[in-house]
Motif scaffolding. Structure first.
Motif, PDB file in Angstrom:
ATOM      1  N   PHE A 249       0.806  -1.211   0.000  1.00  0.00           N
ATOM      2  CA  PHE A 249       0.000   0.000   0.000  1.00  0.00           C
ATOM      3  C   PHE A 249       0.845   1.270   0.000  1.00  0.00           C
ATOM      4  CE2 PHE A 249      -3.150  -3.090   1.455  1.00  0.00           C
ATOM      5  CZ  PHE A 249      -4.232  -2.733   0.667  1.00  0.00           C
ATOM      6  N   LYS A 250       2.047   1.224   0.510  1.00  0.00           N
ATOM      7  CA  LYS A 250       2.920   2.397   0.452  1.00  0.00           C
ATOM      8  C   LYS A 250       3.235   2.764  -0.995  1.00  0.00           C
ATOM      9  CE  LYS A 250       5.165   1.843   4.959  1.00  0.00           C
ATOM     10  NZ  LYS A 250       6.458   1.660   5.664  1.00  0.00           N
ATOM     11  N   LEU A 251       3.466   1.746  -1.813  1.00  0.00           N
ATOM     12  CA  LEU A 251       3.752   1.998  -3.219  1.00  0.00           C
ATOM     13  C   LEU A 251       2.481   2.357  -3.984  1.00  0.00           C
ATOM     14  CD1 LEU A 251       6.283  -0.902  -3.977  1.00  0.00           C
ATOM     15  CD2 LEU A 251       6.783   1.513  -3.539  1.00  0.00           C
ATOM     16  N   LEU A 252       1.357   1.755  -3.596  1.00  0.00           N
ATOM     17  CA  LEU A 252       0.102   2.033  -4.297  1.00  0.00           C
ATOM     18  C   LEU A 252      -0.384   3.451  -4.018  1.00  0.00           C
ATOM     19  CD1 LEU A 252      -2.261   0.927  -6.032  1.00  0.00           C
ATOM     20  CD2 LEU A 252      -3.357   0.238  -3.896  1.00  0.00           C
ATOM     21  N   PHE A 253      -0.273   3.900  -2.762  1.00  0.00           N
ATOM     22  CA  PHE A 253      -0.774   5.218  -2.403  1.00  0.00           C
ATOM     23  C   PHE A 253       0.145   6.336  -2.884  1.00  0.00           C
ATOM     24  CE2 PHE A 253      -3.103   3.341   1.506  1.00  0.00           C
ATOM     25  CZ  PHE A 253      -4.114   2.892   0.672  1.00  0.00           C
ATOM     26  N   LEU A 288       1.396   0.556 -10.571  1.00  0.00           N
ATOM     27  CA  LEU A 288       0.190   0.010 -11.195  1.00  0.00           C
ATOM     28  C   LEU A 288       0.551  -0.852 -12.395  1.00  0.00           C
ATOM     29  CD1 LEU A 288      -2.925  -0.005 -11.149  1.00  0.00           C
ATOM     30  CD2 LEU A 288      -2.855   2.015 -12.627  1.00  0.00           C
ATOM     31  N   ASN A 289       1.497  -0.400 -13.205  1.00  0.00           N
ATOM     32  CA  ASN A 289       1.944  -1.182 -14.360  1.00  0.00           C
ATOM     33  C   ASN A 289       2.591  -2.501 -13.919  1.00  0.00           C
ATOM     34  OD1 ASN A 289       1.043   0.785 -16.124  1.00  0.00           O
ATOM     35  ND2 ASN A 289       3.021   1.837 -16.191  1.00  0.00           N
ATOM     36  N   TRP A 290       3.334  -2.449 -12.810  1.00  0.00           N
ATOM     37  CA  TRP A 290       3.970  -3.679 -12.311  1.00  0.00           C
ATOM     38  C   TRP A 290       2.920  -4.672 -11.822  1.00  0.00           C
ATOM     39  CZ3 TRP A 290       4.106  -6.223  -7.612  1.00  0.00           C
ATOM     40  CH2 TRP A 290       5.054  -7.254  -7.510  1.00  0.00           C
ATOM     41  N   LEU A 291       1.909  -4.177 -11.118  1.00  0.00           N
ATOM     42  CA  LEU A 291       0.827  -5.055 -10.659  1.00  0.00           C
ATOM     43  C   LEU A 291       0.117  -5.715 -11.834  1.00  0.00           C
ATOM     44  CD1 LEU A 291      -0.794  -2.863  -7.838  1.00  0.00           C
ATOM     45  CD2 LEU A 291       0.545  -4.949  -7.532  1.00  0.00           C
ATOM     46  N   ARG A 292      -0.092  -4.949 -12.870  1.00  0.00           N
ATOM     47  CA  ARG A 292      -0.763  -5.489 -14.055  1.00  0.00           C
ATOM     48  C   ARG A 292       0.101  -6.531 -14.748  1.00  0.00           C
ATOM     49  NH1 ARG A 292      -1.927  -1.279 -18.734  1.00  0.00           N
ATOM     50  NH2 ARG A 292       0.339  -1.345 -18.666  1.00  0.00           N
ATOM     51  N   SER A 293       1.402  -6.258 -14.871  1.00  0.00           N
ATOM     52  CA  SER A 293       2.295  -7.181 -15.581  1.00  0.00           C
ATOM     53  C   SER A 293       2.497  -8.484 -14.823  1.00  0.00           C
ATOM     54  CB  SER A 293       3.643  -6.511 -15.841  1.00  0.00           C
ATOM     55  OG  SER A 293       4.302  -6.225 -14.610  1.00  0.00           O
TER      56      SER A 293
END
Length: 348
Positions: A249-253, A288-293
């Motif tokens: 969440f630190k990276l997401l926020f 976000l791109n990393w989560l998707r990939s």
């Protein structure tokens, strides 16, 4: 063994829309302890019912609990779900709210009742055939129910005490005074049409705040900052991770996170709605791109608001008799917003 007799549930003939507008449906693991808890809390509500069911594939037993609750605001809903979460904990399979008329229409009386003999009649194959019928309607092989741990439970606080919550709800309901006095509405309209003059004059705005129409109708006034003038833009992210445990969440926020919202439900959807401020037309999407990939998210949508259009208009929708909302007028209005570039009601 002879199958159990199907009997009509007469409580479903009682119209409850006048006292209930929030219908949470809760699926729980079945046990004597959980049944006792259900019996205890169901008496808090104007109407409730529950029944026990068995999964056709796994033979696991569950409880389906339906509650009928008066209107709850956002804070009350949050407190209610937190209390339910504290009571049932890991025994909650799902908690979702639905909109419906309060009646069950699963079975029709004419299909299973012999009016000549005045008794119910059905074959032993009824439920097997009904299962086949549902599978035929869906057009695909039904998959076995997969029980997963509900990670969203940790989002809710550990509030307890249904009695105190009900007391607060009743106090709020009794204090509400719904009135559409013509004079007050006219003063509200005049205030709305001259907002800039009131905001630019501190004394004039202070006088307006003491007026009856202001105290009665205005809950808050919110401003939309002109972020573009500072090279900034507000973005919104709707995201559904497969598992919240996989999210940093630190990276997401990031350091521009403003606000987060989540569904008023308990299930495996894990959907989040996050508001950010980013440089104009340049959102930070690296994580976000990393989560998707890496296939960590089921779906997402990142967007910014380019224009705002009002939904309600005082001159069209509000009168001394209350709100007048016609679906045809609303459809025409939305079409003008979307397809008519010269529409005067559209504001950038």
């Amino acid at each position: 063994n002879e199958p159990k007799l199907i009997k009509p549930l007469l409580i479903n003939t009682i119209w409850t829309n006048s006292v209930a507008s929030y219908f949470p449906q809760i699926i729980l693991k079945n046990s004597s302890e959980i049944r006792a808890k259900v019996e205890k809390i169901k008496n808090y509500f104007p109407k409730s019912y529950f029944y026990e069911t068995i999964d056709l594939f796994s033979n696991k037993e569950f409880i389906f609990l339906q509650l009928f609750i008066p209107y709850l605001n956002s804070n009350e809903k949050k407190a209610f779900i937190s209390i339910i979460s504290s009571i049932f904990k890991e025994n909650i399979i799902s908690l979702r709210r639905y909109s419906w008329d309060g009646f069950l229409h699963t079975f029709s009386r004419k299909d299973f009742y012999d009016f000549n003999k005045k008794e119910f009649f059905y074959s032993k194959d009824l439920f097997n055939q009904y299962f086949l019928y549902i599978r035929g309607v869906l057009g695909e092989e039904l998959k076995p129910f997969e029980e997963k741990s509900v990670s969203t439970v940790k989002i809710w606080s550990k509030k307890k005490g249904m009695t105190s919550l009900i007391k607060k709800i009743n106090q709020r309901i009794y204090s509400e005074d719904i009135s559409f006095n013509t004079k007050d509405i006219q003063e509200l309209l005049n205030f709305h049409q001259n907002l800039e003059k009131y905001f630019m004059n501190k004394d004039k705005f202070g006088i307006a705040k003491k007026e009856k129409f202001f105290k009665h109708y205005i809950k808050s006034i919110k401003f939309f900052p002109a972020l573009q003038k500072f090279g900034l833009e507000q973005y919104f992210l709707y995201i559904t991770p497969f598992d919240l445990e996989d999210i940093d969440f630190k990276l997401l926020f990031t350091n521009t996170f403003q606000k987060i919202k989540h569904l008023a439900s308990i299930d495996n959807s894990n959907s989040l709605f996050i508001k950010y401020i980013f440089p104009y037309n340049d959102p930070n999407t690296s994580y976000l791109n990393w989560l998707r990939s890496t296939n960590k998210i089921r779906e997402y949508c990142l967007f910014s608001v380019k224009s705002i259009s009002q939904i309600f208009h005082f001159n069209n929708n509000l009168s001394s008799n209350g709100w007048y909302l016609d679906s045809n007028n609303f459809n025409t209005y939305i079409q003008n917003i979307l397809f008519n570039s010269n529409n005067k009601d559209q504001t950038s």
